[in-house]
Design a protein around this motif. Structure first.
Motif, short mmCIF file in Angstrom:
data_model
loop_
_atom_site.label_atom_id
_atom_site.label_comp_id
_atom_site.label_asym_id
_atom_site.label_seq_id
_atom_site.Cartn_x
_atom_site.Cartn_y
_atom_site.Cartn_z
N ALA A 158 0.82 -1.22 0.00
CA ALA A 158 0.00 0.00 0.00
C ALA A 158 0.85 1.26 0.00
CB ALA A 158 -0.93 -0.01 1.21
N ASP A 159 2.04 1.19 0.60
CA ASP A 159 2.92 2.36 0.64
C ASP A 159 3.77 2.51 -0.61
OD1 ASP A 159 4.77 0.32 0.87
OD2 ASP A 159 5.49 0.91 2.87
N GLY A 160 3.53 1.66 -1.59
CA GLY A 160 4.28 1.72 -2.85
C GLY A 160 5.53 0.87 -2.87
N GLY A 161 5.89 0.31 -1.73
CA GLY A 161 7.09 -0.52 -1.67
C GLY A 161 6.93 -1.83 -2.43
N GLU A 162 8.02 -2.30 -3.01
CA GLU A 162 8.00 -3.55 -3.77
C GLU A 162 7.75 -4.73 -2.84
OE1 GLU A 162 11.78 -3.63 -5.68
OE2 GLU A 162 11.19 -2.25 -7.27
N LEU A 163 6.89 -5.64 -3.27
CA LEU A 163 6.60 -6.83 -2.49
C LEU A 163 7.14 -8.08 -3.16
CD1 LEU A 163 5.27 -8.24 -0.09
CD2 LEU A 163 3.09 -8.18 -1.33
N GLY A 164 6.76 -8.33 -4.42
CA GLY A 164 7.23 -9.53 -5.10
C GLY A 164 6.59 -9.68 -6.46
N LEU A 165 6.76 -10.86 -7.05
CA LEU A 165 6.17 -11.18 -8.35
C LEU A 165 5.17 -12.31 -8.20
CD1 LEU A 165 9.23 -11.20 -10.81
CD2 LEU A 165 7.61 -9.34 -10.41
N PHE A 166 4.12 -12.22 -9.00
CA PHE A 166 3.12 -13.29 -9.09
C PHE A 166 3.04 -13.73 -10.54
CE2 PHE A 166 -1.38 -14.20 -10.27
CZ PHE A 166 -1.49 -15.43 -9.64
N LEU A 167 3.19 -15.04 -10.79
CA LEU A 167 3.08 -15.60 -12.13
C LEU A 167 1.80 -16.42 -12.22
CD1 LEU A 167 6.19 -14.95 -11.79
CD2 LEU A 167 6.62 -16.83 -13.36
N LEU A 168 1.15 -16.35 -13.35
CA LEU A 168 -0.08 -17.11 -13.58
C LEU A 168 0.06 -17.96 -14.84
CD1 LEU A 168 -3.05 -17.76 -12.89
CD2 LEU A 168 -3.70 -15.83 -14.36
N ASP A 169 -0.21 -19.26 -14.68
CA ASP A 169 -0.18 -20.22 -15.79
C ASP A 169 -1.56 -20.89 -15.81
OD1 ASP A 169 0.40 -22.08 -17.71
OD2 ASP A 169 2.18 -22.88 -16.73
N LEU A 170 -2.47 -20.35 -16.61
CA LEU A 170 -3.89 -20.67 -16.51
C LEU A 170 -4.31 -21.94 -17.23
CD1 LEU A 170 -6.64 -19.55 -15.45
CD2 LEU A 170 -6.89 -18.41 -17.69
N TYR A 171 -3.74 -22.20 -18.41
CA TYR A 171 -4.33 -23.19 -19.31
C TYR A 171 -3.71 -24.58 -19.20
CZ TYR A 171 -6.53 -19.14 -21.47
OH TYR A 171 -7.27 -18.00 -21.70
N THR A 172 -4.53 -25.58 -19.53
CA THR A 172 -4.05 -26.96 -19.57
C THR A 172 -3.19 -27.19 -20.82
OG1 THR A 172 -4.75 -29.25 -19.38
CG2 THR A 172 -6.05 -27.86 -20.84
N ARG A 173 -2.30 -28.15 -20.74
CA ARG A 173 -1.52 -28.61 -21.90
C ARG A 173 -1.00 -30.00 -21.57
NH1 ARG A 173 1.02 -23.93 -20.18
NH2 ARG A 173 2.69 -24.27 -18.68
N ASP A 174 -0.60 -30.72 -22.58
CA ASP A 174 -0.20 -32.11 -22.38
C ASP A 174 1.04 -32.24 -21.50
OD1 ASP A 174 -2.30 -32.91 -23.90
OD2 ASP A 174 -1.12 -33.46 -25.68
N SER A 175 1.86 -31.20 -21.43
CA SER A 175 3.10 -31.26 -20.64
C SER A 175 2.90 -30.82 -19.20
CB SER A 175 4.19 -30.39 -21.29
OG SER A 175 3.76 -29.04 -21.36
N LYS A 176 1.67 -30.47 -18.84
CA LYS A 176 1.38 -29.99 -17.47
C LYS A 176 0.62 -31.08 -16.71
CE LYS A 176 -0.22 -25.72 -16.76
NZ LYS A 176 -1.19 -24.58 -16.56
N ARG A 177 1.03 -31.30 -15.46
CA ARG A 177 0.28 -32.28 -14.66
C ARG A 177 -1.09 -31.73 -14.32
NH1 ARG A 177 0.17 -31.12 -9.12
NH2 ARG A 177 1.88 -29.88 -8.25
N GLY A 178 -2.01 -32.60 -13.96
CA GLY A 178 -3.37 -32.18 -13.69
C GLY A 178 -3.50 -31.44 -12.37
N GLY A 179 -4.68 -30.85 -12.18
CA GLY A 179 -4.96 -30.17 -10.92
C GLY A 179 -4.59 -28.70 -10.95
N ALA A 180 -4.48 -28.12 -9.79
CA ALA A 180 -4.12 -26.71 -9.64
C ALA A 180 -3.22 -26.60 -8.42
CB ALA A 180 -5.37 -25.85 -9.48
N TRP A 181 -2.25 -25.70 -8.48
CA TRP A 181 -1.31 -25.60 -7.37
C TRP A 181 -0.59 -24.25 -7.39
CZ3 TRP A 181 -0.58 -28.34 -11.78
CH2 TRP A 181 0.56 -28.09 -12.54
N MET A 182 0.04 -23.96 -6.28
CA MET A 182 0.92 -22.80 -6.15
C MET A 182 2.30 -23.33 -5.75
SD MET A 182 2.34 -21.28 -3.20
CE MET A 182 3.33 -19.82 -2.90
N ASN A 183 3.33 -22.72 -6.29
CA ASN A 183 4.67 -23.00 -5.75
C ASN A 183 5.50 -21.73 -5.77
OD1 ASN A 183 4.87 -24.06 -8.79
ND2 ASN A 183 6.92 -23.38 -8.18
N SER A 184 6.55 -21.77 -5.02
CA SER A 184 7.43 -20.61 -4.87
C SER A 184 8.65 -20.79 -5.77
CB SER A 184 7.86 -20.47 -3.41
OG SER A 184 8.83 -19.48 -3.26
#
Length: 683
Positions: A403-429
């Motif tokens: 809120a004070d404008g300071g940098e916090l971090g990055l968020f990446l989003l990988d939305l779509y299915t593909r044959d090389s991606k395992r099933g389900g949904a997850w977050m990792n660091s």
């Protein structure tokens, strides 16, 4: 030659927030980088144990926390890719790497000299002037090394190392088999009429999936990780529904090269032997000794307490479905449940959930729903960084500021299915926050939404909206945790606590200020009608008998496998018979309500981090439901509430007892009553 000039993984981080330079990383860079990182970490630990000086917090624990930075960076970059874009080259590297990674981990965790130094500091803990996080660091390292087997003799350690390496190979094989068989079993339909009931976007996605496989003019429906495919609720063709569920339930159990039955049996045997070596009667006992539950009995007591009313509710729901199906001359089977559930829902609540998709356009849900809720509650701002690149062209990168404008971090989003991606949904660091190392968090959310044809909007189901909010709850946990030591970074908390923040974040989906901001019709821009919202609220407990039963069934199967003693696990176990007996034992053996995951595709417990821990979702939901009540009692979506939740819970990360953090936030222990009411289990 593998140096910083030729291998981008070995070069000092140069991108904002130490984001890995994925645009330059090639598969051939990973193994050399790992070997370099293993050697560097080993040398750093050897330097700690070679000291003649008396062990102190600084020269032992702080030095240990500083060690392994290169390995941490390489491993996080690589394992992000293995799950989300596991092409053949990456899978081959992962198979080769698995035993090496396990051996290195054991070499550190079982290092007698290192454990002796930590034990000496631990023995003098009350004499040391340490802050709360530093004191907890000593306690956790001592306990984790003890549980890992650091106190075993050399012969026992050698056997333990062999078992751990074997497990690393087996779990990798399990996931590889599952991905391959899921791709092979994607259901091919010849005619659009076979998929009657799907939306235009869903049909487009099926056509696109077929085209990508060289099947122009046909339709391919890929499989989700869980048993029940979302399309089962819409498909009017009963045979299509049957084919889809049959494919799902047969994964990795067909007697082909991808069959997981022998793999999972050996995983169970090896885990049981490892537990016995560590002094525990079962793998479940070893795992839960270091969770908030404390023991398998505590987890199983909760599961049994919920299973009885859940099964009764599911039978009642089945009777209601059968009355509707009678008009079609159908005896309800498992592949009919979701379809007739929607019919009954429509009859009772005048509600067609599939018809809601035009109000849930993915980009609007993301920006005006998921992000907007976080902005309102925590004051953060989130902006896309088109100049930064993820590990796949479909990955998007966002920068998050406080809120004070300071940098916090990055968020990446990988939305779509593909044959090389395992099933389900997850977050990792991808990068873990640590003030000691001077690193900020980089986290990623992965989903498996079907991608429509170019130019067609992505319209989400309500379940997919829920998943997006849920996974972003994990992301917020990873972004907000503010710790000194990397050991406690982000979501590095007890497994049966980690789902709590993500489940809490689901509360904002139907919160009035949030819903009216994102649920706008794709064509007209009109808000989701208020009467529809009322019916959604009214139907929240609808079908909870089924939902709770299928979840509890999977949790019980997990406990059953991992509750076996080593002699029991060594028997020649028939997988199907074992599952059937386990479900009968807890009274969840209704064939019309299949378990959410059967053993051969239960990736959470046989290739993921949830072995003996799938109960964690319902265990955490006790805290979640009680927290939702707190927000309602205290004014809901306010910055004051957000700050309290952020700093007293999310911000703690793994740097303290999570239940103590909960009591600090709530003012008391959690009450189970809100969970029982939410799931309709009070009668």
């Amino acid at each position: 030659m593998t140096d910083a000039v030729t291998n981008p993984l070995l070069a000092p981080p140069a991108l904002p927030y130490d984001l890995p330079p994925y645009g330059r990383i090639r598969p051939e860079h990973y193994l050399p980088a790992f070997h370099e990182a293993f050697a560097a970490h080993r040398a750093e630990v050897d330097a700690i144990t070679a000291q003649a000086d008396e062990p102190t917090f600084e020269n032992t624990l702080v030095a240990l926390e500083r060690s392994g930075a290169l390995l941490d960076r390489v491993a996080r970059a690589f394992y992000t890719v293995t799950s989300a874009d596991g092409i053949a080259e990456i899978q081959a590297i992962e198979e080769e790497l698995a035993p090496l990674m396990a051996a290195h981990s054991d070499a550190i965790q079982l290092d007698a000299a290192l454990f002796a130094r930590i034990a000496e500091v631990h023995a003098r803990l009350d004499q040391l002037d340490l802050d709360a996080e530093s004191r907890y660091l000593v306690e956790r390292h001592h306990r984790e090394m003890s549980l890992a087997g650091a106190g075993l003799d050399d012969t026992q350690k050698a056997r333990l190392t062999d078992l751990n390496q074997r497990l690393s190979v087996l779990t990798t094989t399990f996931e590889k088999n599952l991905l391959a068989d899921s791709n092979d079993l994607a259901v091919v339909f010849d005619r659009a009429a076979d998929l009657d009931g799907l939306s235009a976007g869903e049909l487009s996605a099926a056509a696109q999936a077929a085209t990508s496989r060289g099947l122009d003019g046909r339709y391919v429906v890929t499989l989700t990780l869980y048993t029940g495919h979302p399309y089962l609720a819409s498909l009017t063709n009963r045979e299509s529904r049957r084919r889809l569920l049959e494919a799902s339930r047969s994964r990795a159990a067909r007697g082909n090269a991808h069959d997981n039955r022998d793999v999972l049996r050996e995983i169970v045997r090896v885990r049981a032997e490892r537990a016995a070596l560590l002094g525990y009667p079962s793998h479940a006992a070893a795992v839960l000794a270091d969770q908030t539950a404390g023991s398998p009995d505590a987890a199983r007591d909760l599961l049994r307490r919920l299973a009885v009313p859940a099964a009764v509710n599911a039978r009642s729901e089945q009777d209601a479905l059968q009355k509707t199906a009678d008009a079609d001359g159908i005896r309800i089977e498992a592949h009919d449940w979701a379809f007739y559930t929607e019919k009954v829902r429509a009859e009772r609540y005048d509600l067609d959930r599939a018809a809601l998709r035009p109000w849930f356009e993915a980009e609007r849900v993301l920006r005006d729903g998921v992000f907007f809720a976080a902005e309102q509650l925590y004051g953060v701002t989130i902006a896309e960084r088109h100049d930064l690149q993820g590990y796949h062209p479909e990955v998007r990168v966002f920068e998050v500021h406080n809120a004070d404008g300071g940098e916090l971090g990055l968020f990446l989003l990988d939305l779509y299915t593909r044959d090389s991606k395992r099933g389900g949904a997850w977050m990792n660091s991808i990068v873990a926050q640590s003030t000691l190392r001077g690193t900020a968090p980089v986290v990623v959310n992965n989903l498996n939404v079907n991608k429509p044809a170019p130019g067609t909007p992505t319209l989400l189901t309500l379940d997919e909206v829920t998943t997006l909010f849920h996974e972003f709850g994990h992301a917020l946990h990873g972004l907000f945790a503010t710790v000194t030591y990397p050991h406690f970074a982000g979501t590095a908390v007890y497994r049966d606590f980690v789902e709590f923040p993500s489940q809490v974040n689901e509360m904002w989906i139907l919160w009035p200020e949030i819903l009216t901001n994102y649920a706008r019709h794709i064509d007209t821009g009109e808000a989701l009608p208020s009467d529809v919202v009322e019916r959604l609220h009214a139907s929240e407990a609808f079908n909870q008998g089924f939902a709770t039963s299928e979840y509890l069934a999977a949790s019980w199967i997990d406990q059953a496998w991992h509750g076996l003693a080593v002699d029991e696990a060594s028997a020649d176990i028939d997988v199907a018979s074992f599952e059937a007996a386990a479900l009968a034992d807890i009274g969840l053996d209704n064939p019309v309500v299949p378990t959410r995951y059967a053993s051969t595709y239960f990736a959470h417990v046989f290739s993921g981090g949830y072995s003996a821990g799938y109960y964690s979702y319902i265990w955490s939901e006790v805290l979640d439901a009680d927290t939702v009540e707190w927000f309602r009692e205290n004014g809901g979506l306010t910055r004051a509430n957000g700050e309290r939740f952020r700093h007293r819970l999310l911000g703690v990360g793994g740097a303290g007892d999570p239940l103590a953090a909960y009591r600090d936030f709530r003012g008391r222990d959690a009450d189970i009553q809100p969970l029982l009411e939410r799931r309709g289990l009070t009668d």
